[in-house]
Design an enzyme around this catalytic site. Structure first.
Site, mmCIF file in Angstrom:
data_model
loop_
_atom_site.group_PDB
_atom_site.id
_atom_site.type_symbol
_atom_site.label_atom_id
_atom_site.label_comp_id
_atom_site.label_asym_id
_atom_site.label_seq_id
_atom_site.Cartn_x
_atom_site.Cartn_y
_atom_site.Cartn_z
ATOM 1 N N LYS A 18 1.080 -1.428 0.051
ATOM 2 C CA LYS A 18 0.064 0.167 0.052
ATOM 3 C C LYS A 18 0.545 1.147 -0.105
ATOM 4 O O LYS A 18 0.001 2.424 0.567
ATOM 5 C CB LYS A 18 -1.061 -0.774 1.087
ATOM 6 C CG LYS A 18 -2.119 -0.837 0.988
ATOM 7 C CD LYS A 18 -3.299 -1.061 2.704
ATOM 8 C CE LYS A 18 -3.892 -2.434 2.813
ATOM 9 N NZ LYS A 18 -4.621 -2.890 3.680
ATOM 10 N N HIS A 64 -14.828 14.504 -21.226
ATOM 11 C CA HIS A 64 -15.974 14.725 -20.726
ATOM 12 C C HIS A 64 -16.839 16.078 -20.006
ATOM 13 O O HIS A 64 -17.528 15.335 -19.380
ATOM 14 C CB HIS A 64 -14.487 14.687 -19.787
ATOM 15 C CG HIS A 64 -13.997 13.637 -18.992
ATOM 16 N ND1 HIS A 64 -13.697 13.107 -18.571
ATOM 17 C CD2 HIS A 64 -12.644 12.761 -20.404
ATOM 18 C CE1 HIS A 64 -12.917 11.488 -18.270
ATOM 19 N NE2 HIS A 64 -12.717 11.713 -19.131
HETATM 20 C C1 LIG Z 1 -15.894 8.544 -24.865
HETATM 21 C C2 LIG Z 1 -15.740 8.135 -25.814
HETATM 22 C C3 LIG Z 1 -15.607 6.479 -25.766
HETATM 23 C C4 LIG Z 1 -16.636 8.580 -26.910
HETATM 24 O O1 LIG Z 1 -15.501 7.868 -28.383
HETATM 25 P P1 LIG Z 1 -16.436 8.004 -29.439
HETATM 26 O O2 LIG Z 1 -15.730 7.142 -30.527
HETATM 27 O O3 LIG Z 1 -17.120 8.801 -30.093
HETATM 28 O O4 LIG Z 1 -17.928 6.828 -29.760
HETATM 29 P P2 LIG Z 1 -18.908 6.475 -30.251
HETATM 30 O O5 LIG Z 1 -20.249 6.884 -29.967
HETATM 31 O O6 LIG Z 1 -18.538 6.498 -31.385
HETATM 32 O O7 LIG Z 1 -19.019 5.248 -28.955
HETATM 33 C C5 LIG Z 1 -17.383 4.267 -29.461
HETATM 34 C C6 LIG Z 1 -17.879 3.027 -28.634
HETATM 35 O O8 LIG Z 1 -18.125 3.527 -27.484
HETATM 36 C C7 LIG Z 1 -17.845 2.565 -26.343
HETATM 37 N N1 LIG Z 1 -19.069 3.493 -26.186
HETATM 38 C C8 LIG Z 1 -19.446 4.847 -26.140
HETATM 39 N N2 LIG Z 1 -20.105 5.590 -25.090
HETATM 40 C C9 LIG Z 1 -20.555 4.799 -24.781
HETATM 41 C C10 LIG Z 1 -21.508 5.278 -23.253
HETATM 42 N N3 LIG Z 1 -22.027 6.013 -22.819
HETATM 43 N N4 LIG Z 1 -22.115 3.571 -22.553
HETATM 44 C C11 LIG Z 1 -20.791 2.308 -22.774
HETATM 45 N N5 LIG Z 1 -20.213 2.482 -24.412
HETATM 46 C C12 LIG Z 1 -19.984 3.663 -24.992
HETATM 47 C C13 LIG Z 1 -19.059 1.940 -27.442
HETATM 48 O O9 LIG Z 1 -18.944 0.751 -27.228
HETATM 49 C C14 LIG Z 1 -19.345 2.045 -28.355
HETATM 50 O O10 LIG Z 1 -19.760 1.609 -29.085
HETATM 51 P P3 LIG Z 1 -20.667 0.659 -29.967
HETATM 52 O O11 LIG Z 1 -21.208 -0.407 -28.637
HETATM 53 O O12 LIG Z 1 -22.157 2.116 -29.766
HETATM 54 O O13 LIG Z 1 -20.701 -0.022 -30.856
HETATM 55 C C15 LIG Z 1 -14.284 8.725 -26.116
HETATM 56 O O14 LIG Z 1 -13.799 9.968 -26.079
HETATM 57 C C16 LIG Z 1 -13.230 8.422 -25.103
HETATM 58 O O15 LIG Z 1 -12.558 6.951 -24.912
HETATM 59 N N6 LIG Z 1 -12.844 8.762 -24.190
HETATM 60 C C17 LIG Z 1 -11.089 9.096 -23.207
HETATM 61 C C18 LIG Z 1 -12.524 9.079 -22.057
HETATM 62 C C19 LIG Z 1 -11.271 8.091 -20.979
HETATM 63 O O16 LIG Z 1 -10.653 7.756 -21.228
HETATM 64 N N7 LIG Z 1 -11.237 8.806 -20.073
HETATM 65 C C20 LIG Z 1 -10.851 8.143 -18.237
HETATM 66 C C21 LIG Z 1 -10.642 8.847 -17.615
HETATM 67 S S1 LIG Z 1 -9.332 10.410 -17.971
HETATM 68 C C22 LIG Z 1 -8.375 10.277 -15.856
HETATM 69 O O17 LIG Z 1 -9.166 9.884 -15.378
HETATM 70 C C23 LIG Z 1 -7.100 10.244 -16.081
HETATM 71 C C24 LIG Z 1 -5.653 11.491 -16.467
HETATM 72 C C25 LIG Z 1 -6.043 11.494 -18.248
HETATM 73 O O18 LIG Z 1 -5.939 12.093 -16.099
HETATM 74 C C26 LIG Z 1 -4.555 10.153 -16.776
HETATM 75 C C27 LIG Z 1 -4.004 10.945 -18.202
HETATM 76 O O19 LIG Z 1 -3.336 11.988 -16.958
HETATM 77 O O20 LIG Z 1 -3.328 10.087 -18.872
HETATM 78 N N1 LIG Z 2 -3.010 -8.396 7.841
HETATM 79 C C1 LIG Z 2 -3.024 -7.507 6.901
HETATM 80 O O1 LIG Z 2 -1.278 -7.310 7.111
HETATM 81 C C2 LIG Z 2 -3.092 -7.409 6.008
HETATM 82 C C3 LIG Z 2 -4.418 -7.945 5.976
HETATM 83 N N2 LIG Z 2 -5.070 -7.109 4.784
HETATM 84 C C4 LIG Z 2 -5.822 -7.524 4.648
HETATM 85 O O2 LIG Z 2 -6.451 -9.146 4.409
HETATM 86 C C5 LIG Z 2 -7.848 -9.301 3.775
HETATM 87 C C6 LIG Z 2 -6.907 -10.903 2.621
HETATM 88 O O3 LIG Z 2 -6.193 -10.913 3.223
HETATM 89 P P1 LIG Z 2 -6.359 -13.612 2.599
HETATM 90 O O4 LIG Z 2 -5.700 -13.777 3.902
HETATM 91 O O5 LIG Z 2 -5.888 -12.958 1.369
HETATM 92 O O6 LIG Z 2 -7.898 -13.086 3.474
HETATM 93 P P2 LIG Z 2 -8.530 -13.824 4.478
HETATM 94 O O7 LIG Z 2 -7.380 -13.886 5.853
HETATM 95 O O8 LIG Z 2 -10.363 -14.009 4.428
HETATM 96 O O9 LIG Z 2 -8.197 -15.441 4.072
HETATM 97 C C7 LIG Z 2 -8.594 -16.085 3.304
HETATM 98 C C8 LIG Z 2 -8.553 -17.756 3.143
HETATM 99 O O10 LIG Z 2 -9.465 -18.437 2.845
HETATM 100 C C9 LIG Z 2 -8.453 -19.801 2.059
HETATM 101 N N3 LIG Z 2 -9.414 -20.623 1.646
HETATM 102 C C10 LIG Z 2 -10.063 -21.351 1.303
HETATM 103 N N4 LIG Z 2 -10.253 -21.748 -0.012
HETATM 104 C C11 LIG Z 2 -8.919 -20.837 -0.808
HETATM 105 C C12 LIG Z 2 -8.402 -20.896 -1.977
HETATM 106 N N5 LIG Z 2 -8.732 -21.474 -2.953
HETATM 107 N N6 LIG Z 2 -7.141 -20.420 -1.725
HETATM 108 C C13 LIG Z 2 -6.383 -19.756 -1.452
HETATM 109 N N7 LIG Z 2 -7.160 -19.884 0.351
HETATM 110 C C14 LIG Z 2 -8.433 -19.699 0.408
HETATM 111 C C15 LIG Z 2 -7.371 -19.802 3.199
HETATM 112 O O11 LIG Z 2 -7.454 -20.126 4.500
HETATM 113 P P3 LIG Z 2 -6.023 -21.247 5.182
HETATM 114 O O12 LIG Z 2 -5.249 -20.602 5.025
HETATM 115 O O13 LIG Z 2 -6.530 -22.189 6.090
HETATM 116 O O14 LIG Z 2 -5.922 -22.306 3.941
HETATM 117 C C16 LIG Z 2 -6.761 -18.265 3.534
HETATM 118 O O15 LIG Z 2 -6.341 -18.341 4.460
HETATM 119 C C17 LIG Z 2 -8.121 -8.510 3.265
HETATM 120 O O16 LIG Z 2 -9.358 -8.500 4.031
HETATM 121 C C18 LIG Z 2 -7.134 -7.405 3.832
HETATM 122 O O17 LIG Z 2 -8.474 -6.343 3.909
HETATM 123 C C19 LIG Z 2 -4.932 -6.459 3.756
HETATM 124 C C20 LIG Z 2 -3.591 -5.545 3.809
HETATM 125 C C21 LIG Z 2 -2.517 -5.958 5.517
#
Ligand SMILES: CC(C)(COP(=O)([O-])OP(=O)([O-])OC[C@H]1O[C@@H](n2cnc3c(N)ncnc32)[C@H](O)[C@@H]1OP(=O)([O-])[O-])[C@@H](O)C(=O)NCCC(=O)NCCSC(=O)C[C@@](C)(O)CC(=O)[O-]
Ligand SMILES: NC(=O)C1=CN([C@@H]2O[C@H](COP(=O)(O)OP(=O)(O)OC[C@H]3O[C@@H](n4cnc5c(N)ncnc54)[C@H](OP(=O)(O)O)[C@@H]3O)[C@@H](O)[C@H]2O)C=CC1
Length: 408
Positions: free
Chosen positions: A228, A403
């Site tokens: 983390k 956006h």
């Molecule tokens: C918004 C689009 C998709 C438009 O893009 P477009 O090409 O104009 O869209 P469209 O209307 O032609 O549709 C194309 C396809 O997009 C999907 N789609 C389209 N609309 C929808 C909707 N409402 N719900 C679900 N799916 C949708 C859908 O798959 C659709 O295909 P279809 O199904 O129609 O054949 C495009 O402009 C885009 O992707 N923009 C980028 C936006 C983005 O990625 N934002 C992410 C967050 S940015 C951020 O948090 C991080 C940042 C930026 O700060 C990180 C950095 O520094 O880089």
């Molecule tokens: N303790 C810490 O320092 C920290 C804890 N966390 C927290 O820990 C949690 C996740 O820990 P995690 O150990 O994943 O989960 P759990 O503590 O919920 O334990 C999962 C248990 O599930 C059992 N199990 C059953 N089936 C399976 C399978 N197919 N594969 C693996 N295990 C299975 C295992 O028991 P057995 O071992 O008896 O076989 C395993 O120990 C989250 O809530 C998270 O937020 C996050 C960061 C730090």
């Protein structure tokens, strides 16, 4: 006593502590009493927080001092076409977020990947780590401790694995800094994210280290784990699953659906995700992998703080010339440290379990570990789709307008 008003009054009078209400009432009543206390002290109205859809008792392993639930909108993208080592076929991916345009973007990227025939994905490394720190007198004792650990891996394995029926100790990597010794234990935690499992197992092994060497345990987590926090060790060595996804997108698809060219996306990726990230001193050489990792984590019950590690992602975009003279786009994402599980933690909670069911990955896999591997591969393909779409939007200068239309 089961009346929330009476319980709230007893807390106010100092007869009962607010975190002990479950000792005096059922879990839902205890949460209601807590809401009354908080509402009266703050003036906030907690009606929506109190309108949750599962028995409060079910969340007992996940939360203390419960007052209700935070509800985050959940949507679905896909289907995600994955040719993976563990995941195969088409999967809808549930994502929970408050960022408008995110799902539209990932959905668009997935549409492009689908039209291109799907993406390959593989988990290439798996190991959840816990690194306790020990105190020694100096370098001589440090060397003695490291030598003992290296010679006695089997003894440590026996101790660690005595605490779990699923976990397997893979390795212990020692690091020395002056009079501090760090032992980075790595486990195959199968379908669990494994932080509790690894911590409990390492605690048992530490007792053996203390009994057999001069080292004295200072802290069960010494931050070389590293959990983390942004940390190069996770980006280089991996933590949880290291997973890569890639696809080749025909140039005409890039033009039709992303409104740009393979060359423009490759250039944007190099200048933004590689050079820009290097100049910024970032560990994440990607555009927004954390968006997909975070939204998938919230939807499927992962530990949201570990999105930090999920952002240790490198995106590559390169052009590939075809014989007919056209240009395709090779796109990949490599997530070095994706910490996911399909059992344990928040995965059992009702909405989170339903989301895992949508993916066909609820609970333990057969063989153990295969469900968590598949989840990692699907999230990686979702991240690849997000990268393609955002880089497309940046190259075609559509980010701001997208956006404006969808995100506010
Ligand atoms: C918004 C689009 C998709 C438009 O893009 P477009 O090409 O104009 O869209 P469209 O209307 O032609 O549709 C194309 C396809 O997009 C999907 N789609 C389209 N609309 C929808 C909707 N409402 N719900 C679900 N799916 C949708 C859908 O798959 C659709 O295909 P279809 O199904 O129609 O054949 C495009 O402009 C885009 O992707 N923009 C980028 C936006 C983005 O990625 N934002 C992410 C967050 S940015 C951020 O948090 C991080 C940042 C930026 O700060 C990180 C950095 O520094 O880089
Ligand atoms: N303790 C810490 O320092 C920290 C804890 N966390 C927290 O820990 C949690 C996740 O820990 P995690 O150990 O994943 O989960 P759990 O503590 O919920 O334990 C999962 C248990 O599930 C059992 N199990 C059953 N089936 C399976 C399978 N197919 N594969 C693996 N295990 C299975 C295992 O028991 P057995 O071992 O008896 O076989 C395993 O120990 C989250 O809530 C998270 O937020 C996050 C960061 C730090």
């Amino acid at each position: 006593m089961t009346d929330p008003e009476d319980l709230a009054a007893r807390v106010r009078d100092g007869d009962v502590r607010i975190h002990e209400l479950e000792d005096h009432a059922d879990y839902d009543t205890a949460a209601e009493a807590r809401r009354l206390i908080v509402e009266r002290e703050t003036g906030a109205d907690l009606e929506a927080v109190g309108d949750y859809s599962f028995p409060a008792e079910q969340a007992e392993p996940n939360i203390e001092n419960m007052i209700g639930a935070a509800q985050v909108p959940m949507g679905v993208v896909g289907p995600v076409p994955v040719h993976g080592g563990a995941a195969d076929g088409d999967h809808y991916l549930p994502l929970a977020t408050t960022e408008g345009a995110l799902l539209a973007s990932v959905n668009r990227g997935l549409g492009v990947i689908r039209a291109a025939g799907g993406a390959d994905a593989r988990v290439t490394k798996n190991g959840m780590t816990r690194a306790p720190v020990f105190r020694v007198d100096g370098v001589a004792e440090a060397a003695e401790t490291v030598e003992w650990v290296e010679d006695n891996l089997e003894t440590l394995r026996e101790a660690a694995e005595s605490t779990t029926s699923h976990g397997e100790l893979l390795d212990v990597e020692p690091y020395v800094v002056g009079d501090s010794v760090y032992l980075r234990f790595a486990y195959d935690t199968k379908d669990a994210m494994g932080m509790n499992m690894a911590t409990i197992a390492t605690g048992e092994a530490c007792e053996v280290v203390e009994a057999e060497t001069p080292a004295s345990l200072v802290a069960l987590s010494g931050n070389l784990c590293s959990d983390k926090k942004p940390a190069a060790i996770n980006a280089v060595e991996g933590r949880g699953r290291s997973v890569t996804a890639d696809a080749v997108i025909p140039g005409e698809l890039v033009e039709e659906r992303l409104h740009t060219t393979a060359d423009a996306i490759a250039e944007a990726n190099t200048r933004k995700n590689l050079i820009g990230s290097a100049k910024a001193g970032s560990l994440g050489f990607n555009a927004h992998a954390a968006n997909v990792v975070g939204a998938a984590f919230l939807a499927t019950g992962q530990d949201e703080a570990q999105v930090v590690e999920g952002a240790n992602t490198i995106t590559t975009m390169d052009t590939r010339e075809r014989e007919d003279g056209t240009t395709d786009l090779y796109a990949s994402v490599s997530l070095a440290s994706l910490e996911v599980g399909t059992v344990g933690g928040g995965t059992k909670l009702p909405t989170q379990a339903e989301a895992l069911e949508v993916l066909g990955l609820r609970g333990g896999g057969d063989p153990p570990g295969s469900n968590a591997d598949a989840l990692a591969e699907i999230i990686a393909v979702g991240a690849l789709a997000g990268e393609l779409s955002l880089l497309g939007a940046l190259s075609s200068r559509h980010l701001a307008s997208a956006h404006e239309d969808l995100g506010r």
